[in-house]
Write a protein that holds these residues in place. Structure first.
Motif, mmCIF file in Angstrom:
data_model
loop_
_atom_site.group_PDB
_atom_site.id
_atom_site.type_symbol
_atom_site.label_atom_id
_atom_site.label_comp_id
_atom_site.label_asym_id
_atom_site.label_seq_id
_atom_site.Cartn_x
_atom_site.Cartn_y
_atom_site.Cartn_z
ATOM 1 N N ARG A 180 5.428 48.545 6.349
ATOM 2 C CA ARG A 180 4.356 48.684 5.365
ATOM 3 C C ARG A 180 4.750 48.084 4.021
ATOM 4 N NH1 ARG A 180 -0.640 48.239 4.526
ATOM 5 N NH2 ARG A 180 -1.670 49.799 3.230
ATOM 6 N N LEU A 181 5.987 48.248 3.624
ATOM 7 C CA LEU A 181 6.459 47.666 2.375
ATOM 8 C C LEU A 181 6.316 46.148 2.392
ATOM 9 C CD1 LEU A 181 9.686 49.792 1.759
ATOM 10 C CD2 LEU A 181 7.610 49.847 0.382
ATOM 11 N N VAL A 182 6.693 45.541 3.494
ATOM 12 C CA VAL A 182 6.590 44.080 3.617
ATOM 13 C C VAL A 182 5.130 43.654 3.607
ATOM 14 C CG1 VAL A 182 7.032 42.114 5.137
ATOM 15 C CG2 VAL A 182 8.812 43.846 4.785
ATOM 16 N N GLU A 183 4.301 44.365 4.365
ATOM 17 C CA GLU A 183 2.873 44.016 4.429
ATOM 18 C C GLU A 183 2.226 44.027 3.048
ATOM 19 O OE1 GLU A 183 1.860 45.912 8.861
ATOM 20 O OE2 GLU A 183 1.251 46.959 7.018
ATOM 21 N N LEU A 184 2.466 45.071 2.298
ATOM 22 C CA LEU A 184 1.849 45.201 0.985
ATOM 23 C C LEU A 184 2.344 44.125 0.029
ATOM 24 C CD1 LEU A 184 2.000 49.086 0.670
ATOM 25 C CD2 LEU A 184 -0.091 47.707 0.832
ATOM 26 N N ALA A 185 3.642 43.864 0.057
ATOM 27 C CA ALA A 185 4.190 42.827 -0.816
ATOM 28 C C ALA A 185 3.636 41.459 -0.461
ATOM 29 C CB ALA A 185 5.715 42.829 -0.740
ATOM 30 N N GLU A 186 3.496 41.189 0.843
ATOM 31 C CA GLU A 186 2.961 39.897 1.271
ATOM 32 C C GLU A 186 1.486 39.742 0.898
ATOM 33 O OE1 GLU A 186 3.968 39.707 5.419
ATOM 34 O OE2 GLU A 186 5.921 38.769 5.006
ATOM 35 N N GLU A 187 0.811 40.861 0.650
ATOM 36 C CA GLU A 187 -0.567 40.809 0.168
ATOM 37 C C GLU A 187 -0.641 40.575 -1.340
ATOM 38 O OE1 GLU A 187 -2.373 44.470 1.312
ATOM 39 O OE2 GLU A 187 -2.188 44.075 3.477
ATOM 40 N N GLY A 188 0.544 40.468 -1.975
ATOM 41 C CA GLY A 188 0.593 40.240 -3.406
ATOM 42 C C GLY A 188 0.596 41.499 -4.246
ATOM 43 N N LYS A 189 0.787 42.654 -3.602
ATOM 44 C CA LYS A 189 0.742 43.933 -4.303
ATOM 45 C C LYS A 189 2.066 44.218 -5.029
ATOM 46 C CE LYS A 189 -3.276 45.626 -2.637
ATOM 47 N NZ LYS A 189 -3.606 44.733 -1.553
ATOM 48 N N THR A 190 1.936 44.949 -6.140
ATOM 49 C CA THR A 190 3.108 45.527 -6.791
ATOM 50 C C THR A 190 3.272 46.929 -6.227
ATOM 51 O OG1 THR A 190 2.769 44.279 -8.832
ATOM 52 C CG2 THR A 190 4.122 46.266 -8.983
ATOM 53 N N VAL A 191 4.403 47.173 -5.582
ATOM 54 C CA VAL A 191 4.598 48.394 -4.810
ATOM 55 C C VAL A 191 5.729 49.232 -5.406
ATOM 56 C CG1 VAL A 191 5.039 49.360 -2.517
ATOM 57 C CG2 VAL A 191 3.916 47.127 -2.739
ATOM 58 N N VAL A 192 5.457 50.506 -5.594
ATOM 59 C CA VAL A 192 6.503 51.467 -5.954
ATOM 60 C C VAL A 192 6.824 52.287 -4.715
ATOM 61 C CG1 VAL A 192 6.987 53.623 -7.188
ATOM 62 C CG2 VAL A 192 6.091 51.650 -8.422
ATOM 63 N N ARG A 193 8.065 52.229 -4.305
ATOM 64 C CA ARG A 193 8.551 53.090 -3.219
ATOM 65 C C ARG A 193 9.216 54.269 -3.896
ATOM 66 N NH1 ARG A 193 9.317 56.356 0.189
ATOM 67 N NH2 ARG A 193 10.568 56.104 2.072
ATOM 68 N N LEU A 194 8.496 55.396 -3.984
ATOM 69 C CA LEU A 194 8.935 56.536 -4.776
ATOM 70 C C LEU A 194 9.692 57.540 -3.910
ATOM 71 C CD1 LEU A 194 8.703 57.695 -7.675
ATOM 72 C CD2 LEU A 194 6.706 58.971 -6.871
ATOM 73 N N LYS A 195 10.921 57.817 -4.332
ATOM 74 C CA LYS A 195 11.785 58.708 -3.573
ATOM 75 C C LYS A 195 12.249 59.870 -4.445
ATOM 76 C CE LYS A 195 13.704 54.966 -0.742
ATOM 77 N NZ LYS A 195 13.552 55.560 0.592
ATOM 78 N N GLY A 196 12.522 60.999 -3.817
ATOM 79 C CA GLY A 196 13.108 62.106 -4.549
ATOM 80 C C GLY A 196 14.529 61.779 -4.961
ATOM 81 N N GLY A 197 14.953 62.329 -6.101
ATOM 82 C CA GLY A 197 16.327 62.084 -6.561
ATOM 83 C C GLY A 197 16.555 60.639 -6.905
ATOM 84 N N ASP A 198 17.587 60.055 -6.302
ATOM 85 C CA ASP A 198 17.929 58.649 -6.503
ATOM 86 C C ASP A 198 17.793 57.917 -5.175
ATOM 87 O OD1 ASP A 198 19.655 56.724 -8.537
ATOM 88 O OD2 ASP A 198 20.078 56.322 -6.426
ATOM 89 N N PRO A 199 17.214 56.715 -5.174
ATOM 90 C CA PRO A 199 16.986 56.004 -3.909
ATOM 91 C C PRO A 199 18.247 55.685 -3.122
ATOM 92 C CG PRO A 199 15.727 55.001 -5.692
ATOM 93 C CD PRO A 199 16.669 55.982 -6.323
ATOM 94 N N PHE A 200 19.379 55.577 -3.824
ATOM 95 C CA PHE A 200 20.613 55.171 -3.157
ATOM 96 C C PHE A 200 21.553 56.333 -2.883
ATOM 97 C CE2 PHE A 200 20.630 50.404 -4.558
ATOM 98 C CZ PHE A 200 19.522 50.187 -3.755
ATOM 99 N N VAL A 201 21.083 57.571 -3.051
ATOM 100 C CA VAL A 201 21.892 58.748 -2.698
ATOM 101 C C VAL A 201 21.198 59.451 -1.539
ATOM 102 C CG1 VAL A 201 22.922 60.907 -3.507
ATOM 103 C CG2 VAL A 201 22.683 58.979 -5.086
#
Length: 257
Positions: A71-92
């Motif tokens: 879904r992230l790829v699909e939305l970006a390929e449509e030209g969308k600005t996408v926020v993938r919002l995660k709890g805490g920190d995305p890399f923990v």
């Protein structure tokens, strides 16, 4: 034009702990793909028309990671600005690294936006420092929810028991009996203080105190459920010295055994 994906950490859930950059990106985005952990107040502040729930719930419904990646790829390929919002920190323990790699493989621009990790904030709001000059000179962060397809656990509980520092377990409420037994079997004293901080910084935050030998019973008696942070080590006992004066602890319920 191809859009961009921002891997954004929302912090432990209190909207005032959302970073200024995170808030700006959420407001400017076309779509927000979110987990369940950002907290109800943060999620309610985002218009439903641009929210997509791709969260996972322990023991309940969940969105396959493969779907989220696609879904992230699909939305970006449509030209969308996408926020993938995660709890805490995305890399923990947030799988942000996997998503960043997937986006890069498909030629999608990606930016990491740090968040306040609940591994530190959760104990902190309960008056528990993860390090302390008198009690712990090191801290280990551990996931309680490893990849279920692994043949065996990658966590060496015996080595952790020997460190003498603080152990913080994220997403570990369900497996609490397993790793408390592992630590005691490895030589950690059953009297070692343990704290469970449920829904840290949320309006319905709760704190439960016990020891390695009692904390499973405490969990069951109080009905502690995810999301919760487990803190193991002498620092957990320091809460008693400051709890009365914690302004951000006014609504938490406490059990001590």
């Amino acid at each position: 034009m191809t859009g961009c994906v921002y891997l954004v950490g929302s912090g432990p859930g209190n909207p005032e702990l959302l970073t200024v950059k995170a808030r700006r990106l959420i407001e400017e985005s076309d779509v927000v793909l979110h987990d369940t952990l950002p907290g109800p107040e943060i999620l309610d502040s985002i218009p439903e028309t641009k929210r997509e729930d791709v969260g996972k719930r322990a023991g309940g419904e969940w969105t396959p990671q493969e779907y989220t990646n696609r879904r992230l790829v699909e939305l970006a390929e449509e030209g969308k600005t996408v926020v993938r919002l995660k709890g805490g920190d995305p890399f923990v323990f947030g799988r942000g690294g996997e998503e960043a790699e997937h986006l890069a493989e498909h030629g999608i621009d990606v930016e990491y936006v740090p968040g306040v990790t609940s591994a530190i904030a959760g104990p902190g709001v309960a008056g528990i420092p993860v390090t302390h000059r008198d009690h712990a000179s090191s801290v280990s962060f551990v996931t309680g929810h490893e990849d279920p397809t692994k043949d065996e656990s990658a966590i060496d509980w015996a080595a952790l028991a020997a460190t003498g520092g603080t152990i913080v377990v994220l997403m570990g409420v369900g497996k609490l009996p397993m790793y408390t037994d592992e630590l005691v079997s490895a030589g950690m004293a059953p009297e070692t203080p343990v704290a469970l901080v449920e829904r840290a910084t949320w309006p319905n935050q709760r704190v439960a105190l016990g020891t390695l030998g009692t904390i499973v019973d405490v969990r069951d008696e109080r009905g502690i459920e995810p999301p919760a942070v487990t803190v193991i080590g002498d620092v957990a006992a320091t809460r008693a010295e400051v709890a009365e004066f914690l302004r951000n602890d006014a609504e938490s319920e406490e059990t001590e055994t």
